[in-house]
Every structure is written in structure tokens, then in C-alpha cells.
Design an enzyme around this catalytic site. Structure first.
Site, PDB file in Angstrom:
ATOM      1  N   TYR A  32      -8.881   3.030   0.494  1.00 56.23           N
ATOM      2  CA  TYR A  32      -9.302   3.100   1.889  1.00 56.23           C
ATOM      3  C   TYR A  32      -8.406   2.242   2.767  1.00 56.23           C
ATOM      4  O   TYR A  32      -7.596   1.449   2.273  1.00 56.23           O
ATOM      5  CB  TYR A  32     -10.771   2.697   2.041  1.00 56.23           C
ATOM      6  CG  TYR A  32     -11.056   1.209   1.973  1.00 56.23           C
ATOM      7  CD1 TYR A  32     -10.981   0.510   0.779  1.00 56.23           C
ATOM      8  CD2 TYR A  32     -11.405   0.503   3.115  1.00 56.23           C
ATOM      9  CE1 TYR A  32     -11.256  -0.848   0.728  1.00 56.23           C
ATOM     10  CE2 TYR A  32     -11.680  -0.857   3.072  1.00 56.23           C
ATOM     11  CZ  TYR A  32     -11.605  -1.526   1.875  1.00 56.23           C
ATOM     12  OH  TYR A  32     -11.876  -2.872   1.826  1.00 56.23           O
ATOM     13  N   LYS A 150      -5.917  -1.293  -2.348  1.00 61.76           N
ATOM     14  CA  LYS A 150      -7.127  -1.314  -1.502  1.00 61.76           C
ATOM     15  C   LYS A 150      -8.110  -0.244  -1.972  1.00 61.76           C
ATOM     16  O   LYS A 150      -8.244   0.804  -1.359  1.00 61.76           O
ATOM     17  CB  LYS A 150      -6.742  -1.140  -0.030  1.00 61.76           C
ATOM     18  CG  LYS A 150      -7.822  -1.638   0.936  1.00 61.76           C
ATOM     19  CD  LYS A 150      -7.252  -1.819   2.325  1.00 61.76           C
ATOM     20  CE  LYS A 150      -8.308  -2.113   3.364  1.00 61.76           C
ATOM     21  NZ  LYS A 150      -9.087  -3.326   3.149  1.00 61.76           N
ATOM     22  N   GLU A 182      -8.819 -15.266  -1.650  1.00 56.55           N
ATOM     23  CA  GLU A 182      -8.988 -14.725  -0.291  1.00 56.55           C
ATOM     24  C   GLU A 182     -10.469 -14.669   0.039  1.00 56.55           C
ATOM     25  O   GLU A 182     -11.317 -15.005  -0.800  1.00 56.55           O
ATOM     26  CB  GLU A 182      -8.346 -13.339  -0.177  1.00 56.55           C
ATOM     27  CG  GLU A 182      -8.893 -12.332  -1.167  1.00 56.55           C
ATOM     28  CD  GLU A 182      -8.111 -11.019  -1.208  1.00 56.55           C
ATOM     29  OE1 GLU A 182      -7.481 -10.628  -0.215  1.00 56.55           O
ATOM     30  OE2 GLU A 182      -8.165 -10.362  -2.269  1.00 56.55           O
ATOM     31  N   LEU A 206      -5.188  -8.905  -1.579  1.00 55.47           N
ATOM     32  CA  LEU A 206      -4.750  -7.767  -0.782  1.00 55.47           C
ATOM     33  C   LEU A 206      -3.653  -8.257   0.177  1.00 55.47           C
ATOM     34  O   LEU A 206      -3.785  -9.323   0.775  1.00 55.47           O
ATOM     35  CB  LEU A 206      -5.915  -7.184   0.014  1.00 55.47           C
ATOM     36  CG  LEU A 206      -5.536  -5.890   0.746  1.00 55.47           C
ATOM     37  CD1 LEU A 206      -5.437  -4.730  -0.236  1.00 55.47           C
ATOM     38  CD2 LEU A 206      -6.538  -5.561   1.833  1.00 55.47           C
TER      39      LEU A 206
HETATM   40  N1  PDD Z   1     -10.736  -5.657   4.714  1.00 56.19           N
HETATM   41  N2  PDD Z   1      -8.426  -9.084   1.750  1.00 56.19           N
HETATM   42  C1  PDD Z   1      -9.427  -8.227   1.468  1.00 56.19           C
HETATM   43  C2  PDD Z   1     -10.123  -8.359   0.164  1.00 56.19           C
HETATM   44  C3  PDD Z   1      -9.789  -7.237   2.405  1.00 56.19           C
HETATM   45  O1  PDD Z   1     -10.786  -6.379   2.113  1.00 56.19           O
HETATM   46  C4  PDD Z   1      -9.098  -7.164   3.643  1.00 56.19           C
HETATM   47  C5  PDD Z   1      -9.422  -6.114   4.674  1.00 56.19           C
HETATM   48  C6  PDD Z   1      -8.078  -8.099   3.900  1.00 56.19           C
HETATM   49  C7  PDD Z   1      -7.295  -8.084   5.182  1.00 56.19           C
HETATM   50  O2  PDD Z   1      -6.414  -6.978   5.248  1.00 56.19           O
HETATM   51  P1  PDD Z   1      -6.008  -6.359   6.667  1.00 56.19           P
HETATM   52  O3  PDD Z   1      -5.449  -7.477   7.478  1.00 56.19           O
HETATM   53  O4  PDD Z   1      -4.967  -5.363   6.327  1.00 56.19           O
HETATM   54  O5  PDD Z   1      -7.249  -5.803   7.248  1.00 56.19           O
HETATM   55  C8  PDD Z   1      -7.756  -9.023   2.916  1.00 56.19           C
HETATM   56  C9  PDD Z   1     -11.097  -4.594   5.623  1.00 56.19           C
HETATM   57  C10 PDD Z   1     -10.974  -4.995   7.048  1.00 56.19           C
HETATM   58  C11 PDD Z   1     -12.474  -4.079   5.254  1.00 56.19           C
HETATM   59  O6  PDD Z   1     -12.701  -3.958   4.068  1.00 56.19           O
HETATM   60  O7  PDD Z   1     -13.283  -3.770   6.137  1.00 56.19           O
END
Ligand code: PDD
Length: 286
Positions: A32, A150, A182, A206
Site C-alpha cells: 500500500y 510497505k 521507528e 520503512l
Molecule cells: N505510514 N514507518 C512506517 C512503519 C510507516 O507505516 C510509515 C507510513 C512511515 C512513514 O513513511 P512516509 O513518510 O512515506 O509516509 C514510516 C503511513 C502514513 C500509514 O500507514 O498510514
């Protein structure tokens, strides 16, 4: 009533359906992306499209859509749903074979599933939480070893959010072998002196699209960035901390495991980075 996208069709959300045999539903066999929308435009679309392709490649999944078409679908959903501020959720799975089976289905006979929907969030950029800052707790990181992909297997991150909620906090930072990996749905940073410290990219985290942009802007603003592991003890003793993600942009963290950072209010660096990130991302939005 939202209009959503399912396998080529734009439908009212109540009419959009996927099979009970879908691999995303049965096996969490899907990837996703979440892309934010500001001023009715997409933030960092390119970065998300590139990471999506990487996630698909790592899982031996084909892409059911070209990048150009994907941009068109995003834009059309924003338009149809009148989104000024919010997010677009995109999910691609290995599709729905005739029966449940651990082996991957033949892509020739099992078309993939692709679903997109909008989330309307007026006030996303002007979020009052950014002024107050958030509280995090630390929990063990017991996720699988390919967090750089992801995938939709988000049970442990969901449990982490619930553990945080139960403890009266907003989120959890996960810790593996003594080092912070994280947040449950965001990347984690601490600030000591003038230095911004965040874990380096690996299979353990991620590779946040917001992370890449924020680190670039920080370096351009002559801030010092160190990509290295840090312990939760070091975090609790930091001057400041913050998280980044597509849905929160840059969000200050003011308390870790009940220990306030500095005077317990957002410091200098995180609010400044949030401002730069929002300004620059709006300019580059498509
Ligand atoms: N989540 N780490 C994890 C485990 C995440 O699920 C996300 C993003 C990030 C940040 O990635 P980015 O800057 O590309 O959004 C880091 C999204 C926002 C979600 O699951 O809703």
C-alpha cells in the site's frame, strides 16, 4: 458518500467489493501507499510511486497500472471527492485465486486487485497536535524482517497504537536490540544540540518518503543530520524529538515513556522543519 476506485472502475464506496479469496484479505499479500493532499494537490506523488514499484518488485508482484495512469486515478479521486486536504490510500494485492492456497497464484490467470480511496481531513496541515506535541511510549519491535516493504500486514503496529492509547500516549516507538527502529506508522528522530539523529535506512525500517524530503530540506538549511542508531535512553535524554509520515508531515514528540523532553513543549527544530516541509511540498505538489 465517497467515490472509490476498484480495478478500473469509479464506484460509490458502498458498491465497491473485493472477493473473500483475495490474497490481501487471506494472507496480507498486498502492498500500500498513503499520499497526502494539500490545496487539492498530491504531495510527493513521485516518491510514493517509486516506493510502490520497489515494494511490488521485492514481492515478485507485477504492477497492474502504469505510473501515469496511477497519477490520473489519484487526481480524479481528488476531484470527484472534492478533497482539499487529506490522504489517498492505495492498495495492490496479488488478487483473488479460486481457492485459498499458500503458493502464489499464476499471474496469467489471477488478475491483481487495485483499490484506491480518499480520506478527507480538513485542517491536516494546521493540525493543533503539532503545536502541542505528542507523547510516545517504547515497545518491543517484534515485526518481520522486511519492514522496508510497505505491506498491509499492520497487526502489530495496530497493537502498538492500542498499547500507547492504554498508556495515555499517542504512539509507540519500537525498539529492537536496544535501538529505536521507528514509530508504528512513522519514522523517528531525536535532536541533540544542533544535530538531527535518525536511524539509517535498512530492512529494519520503512524508507519514509517524508523522511527523505525532510532530511534533504534539513541539510539544505545547513542543519546537521546524523543517520545512525539511537537507544531509547538516548532519546529520553534528547533536547527534542519528532516523527515524520505522509499523514503527519513533521510532528514534535514532547514525552517518551513519561519523561518530558526539555521543558515538555515542542522545541525549535521540529516546528521549523514542519514549516519548511509544508512550504516546499506545497510548491512541488502536483
Ligand atoms: N505510514 N514507518 C512506517 C512503519 C510507516 O507505516 C510509515 C507510513 C512511515 C512513514 O513513511 P512516509 O513518510 O512515506 O509516509 C514510516 C503511513 C502514513 C500509514 O500507514 O498510514
Amino acid at each position: 458518500m465517497r467515490t472509490v476506485y476498484v480495478n478500473g472502475d469509479y464506484l460509490p464506496e458502498t458498491e465497491a467489493k473485493v472477493s473473500i479469496f483475495d490474497r490481501g484479505f487471506l494472507m496480507a499479500d498486498g502492498v500500500y501507499e498513503v499520499t497526502s493532499v494539500l490545496d487539492g494537490k498530491l504531495i510527493d506523488f513521485d516518491g510514493h510511486a517509486v516506493r510502490l514499484q520497489r515494494s511490488l518488485d521485492e514481492l515478485d508482484m507485477a504492477s497492474p497500472i502504469t505510473k501515469d495512469d496511477l497519477l490520473e486515478v489519484h487526481r480524479k479521486l481528488v476531484r470527484l471527492n472534492g478533497i482539499e486536504e487529506g490522504m489517498i490510500y492505495l492498495q495492490i494485492t496479488r488478487g483473488a485465486p479460486d481457492d485459498r492456497d499458500f503458493a502464489f497464484p499464476d499471474p496469467e490467470t489471477t488478475p491483481q486487485t487495485i483499490v484506491l480511496f480518499t480520506q478527507n481531513k480538513p485542517g491536516l496541515a494546521d493540525n493543533p497536535a503539532a503545536k502541542k506535541g505528542m507523547k510516545v511510549i517504547s515497545i518491543d519491535d517484534i515485526r518481520w524482517g522486511r519492514r522496508d516493504i510497505k505491506t498491509v500486514q499492520l497487526l502489530y503496529p495496530s497493537m502498538g497504537k492500542m498499547m500507547a492509547k492504554k498508556a495515555g500516549a499517542d504512539d509507540a516507538w519500537m525498539v529492537q536490540d536496544g535501538f529505536v527502529t521507528e514509530g508504528t506508522s512513522n519514522n523517528a528522530y531525536i535532536v541533540k544540540g544542533n544535530k538531527i539523529i535518525t536511524r539509517e535506512k535498512s530492512n529494519d525500517i520503512l524508507h519514509g518518503i517524508t523522511r527523505a524530503a525532510v532530511l534533504r530540506f534539513a541539510r539544505e538549511a545547513q542543519m546537521e543530520v546524523e543517520e545512525r542508531n539511537f537507544t531509547i535512553e538516548e532519546a529520553r535524554a534528547a533536547d527534542e524529538a519528532f516523527i515524520t509520515s505522509a499523514s503527519t508531515f513533521v510532528m514534535p514528540v514532547v514525552e517518551i515513556d513519561g519523561v518530558p523532553l526539555g521543558d515538555g513543549t515542542p522545541g525549535r527544530v521540529a516546528p521549523r522543519l514542519r514549516e519548511i516541509y509544508l512550504d516546499e511540498s506545497r510548491k512541488a505538489a502536483v
